[in-house]
Design a protein around this motif. Sequence first.
Motif, short mmCIF file in Angstrom:
data_model
loop_
_atom_site.label_atom_id
_atom_site.label_comp_id
_atom_site.label_asym_id
_atom_site.label_seq_id
_atom_site.Cartn_x
_atom_site.Cartn_y
_atom_site.Cartn_z
N ASP A 5 38.93 29.05 45.59
CA ASP A 5 39.97 28.59 44.66
C ASP A 5 39.32 28.41 43.30
O ASP A 5 38.44 27.56 43.13
N LEU A 6 39.71 29.21 42.34
CA LEU A 6 39.10 29.16 41.02
C LEU A 6 39.31 27.83 40.32
O LEU A 6 38.53 27.46 39.45
N ASP A 7 40.34 27.09 40.70
CA ASP A 7 40.58 25.77 40.11
C ASP A 7 39.50 24.77 40.49
O ASP A 7 39.30 23.77 39.81
N ALA A 14 34.62 30.29 36.58
CA ALA A 14 35.94 30.87 36.86
C ALA A 14 36.24 31.99 35.86
O ALA A 14 36.76 33.04 36.24
N ALA A 15 35.89 31.79 34.59
CA ALA A 15 36.13 32.82 33.57
C ALA A 15 35.29 34.06 33.85
O ALA A 15 35.76 35.19 33.68
N LEU A 17 34.29 35.14 36.80
CA LEU A 17 34.85 35.84 37.95
C LEU A 17 36.17 36.54 37.61
O LEU A 17 36.40 37.66 38.05
N THR A 18 37.03 35.91 36.86
CA THR A 18 38.31 36.52 36.53
C THR A 18 38.17 37.59 35.46
O THR A 18 39.04 38.45 35.33
N GLY A 19 37.07 37.57 34.70
CA GLY A 19 36.88 38.54 33.63
C GLY A 19 36.24 39.83 34.10
O GLY A 19 36.06 40.75 33.30
N GLY A 40 34.92 43.63 41.08
CA GLY A 40 36.21 43.40 40.44
C GLY A 40 37.23 44.42 40.89
O GLY A 40 36.92 45.59 41.12
N ALA A 43 43.76 44.52 37.98
CA ALA A 43 44.40 43.29 37.52
C ALA A 43 45.61 42.97 38.40
O ALA A 43 46.33 43.88 38.84
N GLU A 47 52.82 37.24 36.62
CA GLU A 47 53.41 36.16 37.40
C GLU A 47 54.89 36.40 37.70
O GLU A 47 55.36 36.10 38.78
#
Length: 76
Positions: A5-7, A14-15, A17-19, A40, A43, A47
């Motif tokens: 959970d990135l939160d 987190a940035a 991993l998501t980047g 990766g 995308a 949402e």
Amino acid sequence: MKRIDLDDLPPKLAALLTGAEAGEEVLLVQNGAVVGRLTGGPAAPPEAAQAEPELPPEENAKEIFEQFRSMMEDEF
């Protein structure tokens, strides 16, 4: 499948991993040794595309009340 959970991660991590671009690898290193590798992917869709269909107001209120009741029962 394992889930992260990135939160729960520090914002910088987190940035990172998501980047990651599609096909780009992120190495997981511990004590100088590679212990894992993440690749990766494409995308995620926006949402709006993932959103559940809107419930009628009375159904939405019922669902919210049930979630609230469940949380209260878990707490007490």
